[in-house]
Structures are given as C-alpha cells and as structure tokens.
Design an enzyme around this catalytic site. Sequence first.
Site, PDB file in Angstrom:
ATOM      1  N   ALA A   1       0.925  -1.129  -0.141  1.00  0.00           N
ATOM      2  CA  ALA A   1       0.196   0.325   0.094  1.00  0.00           C
ATOM      3  C   ALA A   1       0.978   1.360  -0.328  1.00  0.00           C
ATOM      4  CB  ALA A   1      -1.318  -0.329   0.846  1.00  0.00           C
ATOM      5  N   ASP A   2       0.705   2.395  -0.817  1.00  0.00           N
ATOM      6  CA  ASP A   2       0.482   3.973  -0.089  1.00  0.00           C
ATOM      7  C   ASP A   2       0.125   4.193   0.582  1.00  0.00           C
ATOM      8  OD1 ASP A   2      -0.757   4.751  -1.387  1.00  0.00           O
ATOM      9  OD2 ASP A   2       0.015   4.689  -3.932  1.00  0.00           O
ATOM     10  N   SER A   3       0.803   5.863   0.700  1.00  0.00           N
ATOM     11  CA  SER A   3       0.171   6.652   2.100  1.00  0.00           C
ATOM     12  C   SER A   3      -1.051   6.845   1.853  1.00  0.00           C
ATOM     13  CB  SER A   3       0.593   7.347   2.859  1.00  0.00           C
ATOM     14  OG  SER A   3       1.054   7.877   1.137  1.00  0.00           O
ATOM     15  N   LEU A   4      -1.575   7.267   0.429  1.00  0.00           N
ATOM     16  CA  LEU A   4      -2.934   7.234   0.165  1.00  0.00           C
ATOM     17  C   LEU A   4      -3.652   5.791   0.157  1.00  0.00           C
ATOM     18  CD1 LEU A   4      -4.178   9.776  -0.984  1.00  0.00           C
ATOM     19  CD2 LEU A   4      -4.025   8.582  -3.286  1.00  0.00           C
ATOM     20  N   ASP A   5      -2.866   5.173   0.137  1.00  0.00           N
ATOM     21  CA  ASP A   5      -3.691   3.874  -0.005  1.00  0.00           C
ATOM     22  C   ASP A   5      -4.724   3.516   1.297  1.00  0.00           C
ATOM     23  OD1 ASP A   5      -4.197   2.386  -2.155  1.00  0.00           O
ATOM     24  OD2 ASP A   5      -2.014   2.161  -1.825  1.00  0.00           O
TER      25      ASP A   5
END
Lengths: 78, 245
Positions: free
Chosen positions: A35-39
């Site tokens: 995941a990235d931080s927006l996820d």
Amino acid sequence: MSDIAERVKKIVVEHLGVDAEKVTENANFIDDLGADSLDTVELVMAFEEEFNVEIPDDAAETIVTVGDAIKFLEKNAA
Amino acid sequence: MFDLSGRKALVTGASGGIGGAIARALRAQGAEVVLSGTRREALEALAAELGGGVHVVPADLSSADSVEALVPAAEAALGGLDVLVNNAGVTRDNLFLRMKDEEWNDVIAVNLTASFRLSRAAVKGMMRRRFGRIVNIGSVVGSTGNPGQGNYAASKAGLIGMTKALAAEVASRQITVNCVAPGFITSPMTDALNEKQREAILANVPAGRLGGGDDVAAAVVYLASSEAAYVTGQTLHVNGGMAMF
Ligand SMILES: NC(=O)c1ccc[n+]([C@@H]2O[C@H](COP(=O)([O-])OP(=O)(O)OC[C@H]3O[C@@H](n4cnc5c(N)ncnc54)[C@H](OP(=O)(O)O)[C@@H]3O)[C@@H](O)[C@H]2O)c1
C-alpha cells in the site's frame, strides 16, 4: 476467525488487489501489502463505511497492520 | 467536447463577476451547480436566471465552521461532488510597510485557507468515486507580484503551490487539481477606471482588451472536463498575453 476479521480482510483484498493468503493479522499495509500512504487513508475510509464508525486521525495513525484494524474495529464497531 | 452532463459542481464566489460566469458556463455544459457566496439575494437572482439544475448554498468563507459545513451541504444538495471551483476571493490592498496583520489574515483566510479546507473536504468523496476536478482561481499577480498587494499576491502564489502538492497526491485517483490565473478581467472595479487608467492597463495587454468573465469560465470548463484528464498541477494563465510564462 471473527466476522469483523473476515470483513476487514475482504476490504483489504479488494482494495489493494492482493492475494487473500497474504492478508494475515501481522501483515503491514505498507511494508507487506504494497500500500502507499494514500491507500492507507482509503482503507480507513472503507472501514468507516463498512462498519459505520468514525476513525479519528490519531487512531488511524496507529492502524498499520491488518490486526491493528481488526482490534480497533472489534473494540469500536457496534 | 467538454460535455459536463451529470457532473456535480460547487462554485464559490458565484455571486461575483467571474464566479457567476463560471457557474453559467458549467451549467451550459450540462453540470448541476451549487452556487455559494455570502449574499443570498445575488445567488438567488443567478439561480432564477439559470432556471433548473442549480442550488443556492450560502457560506461565509472567513468562518472556519461555515467553511467546514459547505462541502457536506453541497454534496447533500447534489448527491455527490465532482467539480470544486475555489473562486471566492478578496483584496485588502495596502503598502507592505503599512499592512495590518488583520489585512494579511483576512486575505489569506478567504483566498487560501478556505480553499485548502474545501479541497480537503471535497477530495474524500472524489477519491471514493475515482473522479474529481478541483480548479483554483489564482491571479497573474500570484506569479508576477504587484505593489500594494503583498497579502493578495501571497495568497494567490500559495494556491499555486497547494495546487501542485495536492495534484501530485491524488493524480492516481483520477482527480486533477489545477489553477486558472486571470489577468485584468472586467468587473465593477475595472468599470470604475477612467480612460487614462484604462489606457495604461491596456498598454501592457497585447490582446488589446480587458478580459471577460467568459474568458476565465472557458478555461474552467476545459479543466473540469473529462478531456482534460491528463492535465494536472498546472496554472493556466488567462490574461491576453500581459505576462507569459
Ligand atoms: N477581476 C479580476 O480582474 C481578477 C483578476 C485576477 C483574479 N481574480 C480572482 O477571481 C476571483 C473572482 O473575482 P471577481 O473579479 O469575480 O470578484 P468579485 O466580483 O468581487 O467576486 C468575489 C466573490 O468572492 C466572494 N467572497 C468574498 N468574500 C467571501 C467570504 N468571506 N465568504 C464567501 N464568499 C466570499 C464574493 O461573495 P459575496 O459577494 O456574496 O460575499 C464574490 O462572489 C477572485 O478569486 C479574484 O481574486 C479576479
């Protein structure tokens, strides 16, 4: 496995497009599940919708693994 | 091209010259529009002119509470929000050396902080729906500076930086964030200029005329459209060539 754990895992699988067997309680959203931080923000939004709870920002920051999410929701979801 | 049928839009400062033109243009392309501002009568008059497909939701953007309430109210009226146009803006001109903290704060609050808060609120639903358009109305002054407008220039330059940062964060969610920077646009303020002042301004505008609200609105329509999906983090200058970047 609790019903809440099932639902959390389903959301994570759907949202991140990862294999269900990788979604263990110890799995870290960013390090293990890609995941990235927006996820992670979107996952929190998805949990809020699914469980009809509000997850405040300071609590959201402590939810870094699948198990963290399950624990939070078991405690706070109606 | 640029069909906005089914899109749901919120325009702040719709009671003003440029905001009114933007609301008319979005409506003409088929969008359903929430008109916001502080003067309810002016908003109601525009709504009456436009007929259907518009809603009036007044809000004072200098008050944090009223800013926070605006996006939820617009989403409730429209059943979602696809396009946010941060157009409301104020000036409190003064020489830098004489500028009061209050003059600085008032301008930053409405032009920059309210745009931040509205964007933060709007982007949540846009992420869910995997579509969004945020258009911030800046000013040529945000790129060139202008004597007597330290506060205003800072607020408009701030919008450009905010636009770029947010654009980078949400691009993967099919949300674009852009800025439209008008030059001299006709308004009650420019109507009050005398012939000499007008000539002095026009000497610096290669197009040889002041802009109209429609010139700005057309740029907003473009950036709000599906066709502009690959344009994000940009500032589109609408100024008749008075400054080129
Ligand atoms: N005209 C130009 O030459 C020019 C050039 C460059 C950039 N711009 C920018 O274009 C935008 C629109 O300007 P305009 O020329 O159309 O000016 P305008 O006719 O004075 O309109 C300003 C709008 O902002 C709204 N507004 C101001 N303070 C507000 C507050 N506290 N809460 C909510 N709404 C507020 C006003 O609403 P109410 O009247 O209902 O309070 C009005 O609808 C501004 O951001 C301006 O900086 C204009």
